[in-house]
Design a protein around this motif. Structure first.
Motif, short mmCIF file in Angstrom:
data_model
loop_
_atom_site.label_atom_id
_atom_site.label_comp_id
_atom_site.label_asym_id
_atom_site.label_seq_id
_atom_site.Cartn_x
_atom_site.Cartn_y
_atom_site.Cartn_z
N ARG A 115 0.83 -1.20 0.00
CA ARG A 115 0.00 0.00 0.00
C ARG A 115 0.87 1.25 0.00
NH1 ARG A 115 -2.33 3.64 3.48
NH2 ARG A 115 -4.44 4.35 2.91
N THR A 116 0.51 2.20 -0.85
CA THR A 116 1.22 3.46 -0.92
C THR A 116 0.73 4.38 0.19
OG1 THR A 116 1.47 3.27 -3.33
CG2 THR A 116 1.73 5.47 -2.35
N THR A 120 -3.58 11.41 3.78
CA THR A 120 -4.41 11.25 4.98
C THR A 120 -3.80 10.26 5.97
OG1 THR A 120 -5.80 9.73 3.71
CG2 THR A 120 -6.57 12.00 3.96
N ASP A 121 -2.96 9.33 5.50
CA ASP A 121 -2.22 8.49 6.44
C ASP A 121 -1.32 9.36 7.32
OD1 ASP A 121 -3.32 6.21 5.33
OD2 ASP A 121 -1.58 5.76 4.09
N VAL A 122 -0.61 10.29 6.68
CA VAL A 122 0.28 11.20 7.42
C VAL A 122 -0.53 12.00 8.44
CG1 VAL A 122 1.79 13.21 7.22
CG2 VAL A 122 1.93 11.37 5.53
N MET A 123 -1.69 12.49 8.02
CA MET A 123 -2.47 13.38 8.88
C MET A 123 -3.12 12.61 10.03
SD MET A 123 -3.98 16.00 6.01
CE MET A 123 -4.39 17.31 7.17
N VAL A 124 -3.64 11.42 9.76
CA VAL A 124 -4.25 10.63 10.83
C VAL A 124 -3.18 10.20 11.83
CG1 VAL A 124 -5.42 8.45 11.36
CG2 VAL A 124 -6.25 9.90 9.50
N LEU A 146 -9.89 9.47 3.33
CA LEU A 146 -9.66 9.75 4.75
C LEU A 146 -10.22 8.62 5.61
CD1 LEU A 146 -8.90 11.55 7.15
CD2 LEU A 146 -11.01 12.84 6.77
N ALA A 147 -11.39 8.13 5.26
CA ALA A 147 -11.99 7.04 6.02
C ALA A 147 -11.10 5.80 6.01
CB ALA A 147 -13.37 6.71 5.47
N GLU A 148 -10.44 5.54 4.88
CA GLU A 148 -9.55 4.39 4.81
C GLU A 148 -8.37 4.55 5.75
OE1 GLU A 148 -7.66 0.77 3.49
OE2 GLU A 148 -9.71 1.53 3.76
N SER A 149 -7.84 5.75 5.85
CA SER A 149 -6.73 5.98 6.79
C SER A 149 -7.21 5.81 8.23
CB SER A 149 -6.17 7.39 6.59
OG SER A 149 -5.62 7.54 5.29
N VAL A 280 -7.36 14.95 -3.04
CA VAL A 280 -6.12 15.13 -2.28
C VAL A 280 -5.92 14.00 -1.27
CG1 VAL A 280 -4.90 16.69 -0.68
CG2 VAL A 280 -6.22 17.62 -2.58
N GLN A 281 -7.01 13.40 -0.82
CA GLN A 281 -6.94 12.43 0.27
C GLN A 281 -6.03 11.24 -0.04
OE1 GLN A 281 -10.96 11.36 1.61
NE2 GLN A 281 -11.65 13.39 0.99
N THR A 282 -6.00 10.80 -1.30
CA THR A 282 -5.26 9.58 -1.65
C THR A 282 -3.93 9.88 -2.36
OG1 THR A 282 -6.59 9.45 -3.67
CG2 THR A 282 -7.32 8.15 -1.77
N LEU A 283 -3.52 11.12 -2.40
CA LEU A 283 -2.22 11.42 -3.00
C LEU A 283 -1.11 10.74 -2.19
CD1 LEU A 283 -2.55 15.23 -3.79
CD2 LEU A 283 -2.66 13.33 -5.40
#
Length: 656
Positions: A115-116, A120-124, A146-149, A280-283
């Motif tokens: 997974r890349t 939103t991973d960084v932010m969560v 975002l929900a995925e993160s 932007v969420q999945t960049l």
């Protein structure tokens, strides 16, 4: 094909000849096709606007050839090759290998790549580093990245997530969480109406100074402005209610932006808002998550020596001092009690601060103001010095404009806000009490206010008992709150709604131990009670200081009717909440106000179901009480139930 992952997506009997269907293999959405005796699987997203081909149909075109027709805008694709008839795209849909094994359909996918890491991973991760533990929200089309993160963080044990039925309930839940703990929880919504549904609860948090974090989805950046579906200017919509509101852009410093949101919520005890455009969420992002170390200083502000000396002189000279505790003193009550005991001062609270000084303390004198007790009014009227600690001088509280008032607050704007006071003191409440304690004394010959407090309580309890003789068409609210006060645990957390039920709670229920009370204070929003209890319950799962404590919510039928389906949320997550519902069939407080203003009573009656039966239908405990003899047993049974429970008391709107 041996290196493919073969994933079952159903049985041949599931899809008749000449039909298409959406199936999912891992997380890949696939249009499964059964046509002309053959099976095919292709990318489910139409290249036009991502329409789901599996929800379309196979139709004969003008060329007499059969095509899969996209249900959104009618684009066509060959059922077995995915190729378009021409004029739409140069290439057709991506195809996946299909195998039928003993009637079971398997689709072959390439092995899943690592997974890349995303924005939103960084932010969560930054949010959890700053201490975020719970999210209430609704997953939807503009917040899926975002929900995925958040889902991954939940899976890793970093977060807890509670899916609500209405975003307004999420807002009240996180507002209550912030009021109880002093730390933020988050609300997750989609763009447009999901985000705007938060606003009432965000205002509740703002005016009551509760830290909260709003995470709202947004339309893609390429359609900002021209009026796309659910595109509204969320930064402007949240501008007045938030201390911090910023969009998350591809060029943002995502970890730093998140840190600023969390810091604003914590430091200002206010609303922080982040807006997440869909694209932007999945960049991808390789940025490390930020840490809070070195970003927040200690909050203790010690008052000046001159103010301490003057306060000590005034208190030591007072024969009848009284302390008024507001919610701003919530974290300093040990120091407040020590000071009160040294100078023998009765302690009254504002309604928002009910329970901070328990009524079973020898100096506890109850709530002051419209929702209060005659004990508190007595001592205020007789006091020669008032010491107001973290109180805002709300007109509902009605603190008298005495000549000798010492007001202490951490917020300098609160000092003398509505009128001048003798001694305004800027500082943290606990620091003030600790500093003044060694310098104060009780004057010789001063009256024994502890004994006087006991006398006033005896008078008030006799008056309350006499009110039970009042009869009407239902139960007296005093009987309910007298029983609840005796039965509720000493560490219970009460979440109260608005209306006659709230006034009766403030007036009649006697607090004990270290109970806490949560309410929609300055906003006074109906519907707050049960969602607030959900937020309080989440805090009992997150914070050691509240673990194991019973959560009790209180409302009228009008208040509970605002968000009744959140009872199913409580059932879903096993929330151990006991709801006390006073059912009188009307908006009783409004009827009372209409009569008081010499207006005719109009449009305050309600048509309700049996709320106890409703609770049982939702999967919780429900019990209806019509007789006074059943009150104690019903409350005891509900409190013992492990999970959401509702006790419906049939009351008289006039017996408050």
């Amino acid at each position: 094909m041996s290196d493919l992952d073969w994933i079952s997506v159903g049985h041949v009997d599931d899809l008749p000849e000449g039909r298409v269907k959406t199936v999912t293999a891992r997380t890949t959405s696939i249009c499964l096709v059964h046509f002309d005796g053959q099976w095919a699987a292709m990318d489910n997203h139409c290249p036009h606007q991502k329409g789901p081909l599996g929800e379309g149909s196979i139709e004969k075109g003008v060329d007499d050839k059969c095509w899969i027709r996209c249900p959104w805008h009618g684009w066509d694709f060959d059922p077995l090759t995915g190729a378009p008839p021409g004029g739409h795209e140069d290439t057709g849909q991506k195809l996946f290998d299909v195998e039928i094994r003993d009637g079971e359909i398997f689709v072959g996918l390439e092995p899943e790549p690592p997974r890349t890491r995303t924005v939103t991973d960084v932010m969560v991760d930054t949010m959890t580093n700053w201490g975020l533990q719970s999210v209430f929200g609704m997953v939807g089309h503009s917040n899926l990245g975002l929900a995925e993160s958040i889902r991954l963080a939940v899976g890793d044990g970093k977060l807890k997530y509670y899916g609500i039925r209405h975003e307004g309930a999420a807002a009240f839940a996180i507002s209550a969480y912030g009021k109880l703990t002093g730390e933020p929880a988050a609300a997750l919504t989609i763009a447009g109406p999901g985000a705007t549904n938060l606003l009432t609860g965000m205002w509740d948090a703002k005016v009551d100074r509760a830290p909260v974090l709003a995470l709202t989805g947004q339309v893609q950046t390429q359609v900002f402005g021209p009026g796309a579906f659910q595109d509204i200017d969320l930064k402007s919509a949240f501008q007045a209610v938030s201390a911090f509101s910023q969009p998350v852009l591809s060029s943002s410093n995502h970890a730093e932006l998140t840190s600023l949101a969390m810091k604003n919520a914590l430091i200002h005890q206010d609303v922080a808002h982040l807006i997440f455009p869909d694209d932007v969420q999945t960049l991808p992002s390789e940025q490390p998550a930020a840490l809070p170390e070195g970003r927040v200083a200690a909050a203790t502000v010690r008052p000046g020596a001159a103010e301490i000396a003057q306060a000590a002189e005034m208190l030591s000279a007072a024969e009848r001092p009284m302390i008024v505790v507001g919610h701003g003193a919530v974290h300093a009550m040990d120091a407040v009690k020590a000071l009160a005991e040294k100078i023998g001062a009765p302690v009254v609270t504002t309604f928002k601060a009910k329970g901070l000084m328990p009524d079973d303390h020898p100096l506890g004198a109850g709530v002051l103001g419209r929702s209060g007790t005659p004990i508190a009014s007595w001592f205020m009227n007789e006091a020669d010095v008032l010491l107001a600690l973290g109180a805002s001088f709300s007109n509902h509280t009605g603190i008298a404009r005495k000549e000798n008032i010492i007001q202490v607050d951490y917020d300098r704007m609160q000092l003398g806000k509505f009128h001048g006071v003798k001694l305004p003191v800027w500082g943290e409440i606990g620091a003030f009490c600790d500093a003044v304690l060694p310098a104060v004394s009780k004057p010789a010959g001063a009256p024994d206010l502890v004994a006087e407090n006991a006398e006033r309580w005896a008078i008030w309890r006799a008056e309350k008992a006499a009110r039970l003789a009042e009869t009407g068409s239902g139960l007296h609210s005093f009987a309910i709150f007298e029983a609840l006060g005796q039965i509720a645990p000493e560490d219970a957390i009460f979440a109260v709604d608005v209306g006659n039920n709230t006034y009766s709670f403030g007036r009649y229920l006697e607090t004990k131990g270290h109970q806490r009370v949560l309410m929609s204070g300055y906003l006074g929003s109906i519907g707050y009670g049960f969602p607030a209890a959900m937020g309080a319950w989440a805090a009992t799962q997150d914070k050691d200081a509240f673990k194991g404590r019973k959560v009790i919510s209180i409302s009228g039928d009008g208040g509970f009717g605002q968000y009744p389906m959140e009872f199913t949320t409580a059932v879903k997550y096993g929330m151990d909440i006991t709801h006390i519902l006073l059912h009188n069939g009307e908006l009783g407080k409004i009827s009372k106000e209409q009569r008081s203003g010499e207006w005719p009573v109009w449009e305050t009656s309600l048509v309700n179901p049996s709320f106890a039966a409703f609770a049982r239908l939702c999967g919780g405990h429900g019990h209806k009480v019509t007789g006074a003899d059943d009150i104690d047993a019903a409350i005891t049974q509900a409190l013992a139930h492990n999970g959401p429970a509702l006790v419906e008391f049939m009351t008289d709107a006039e017996l408050v």
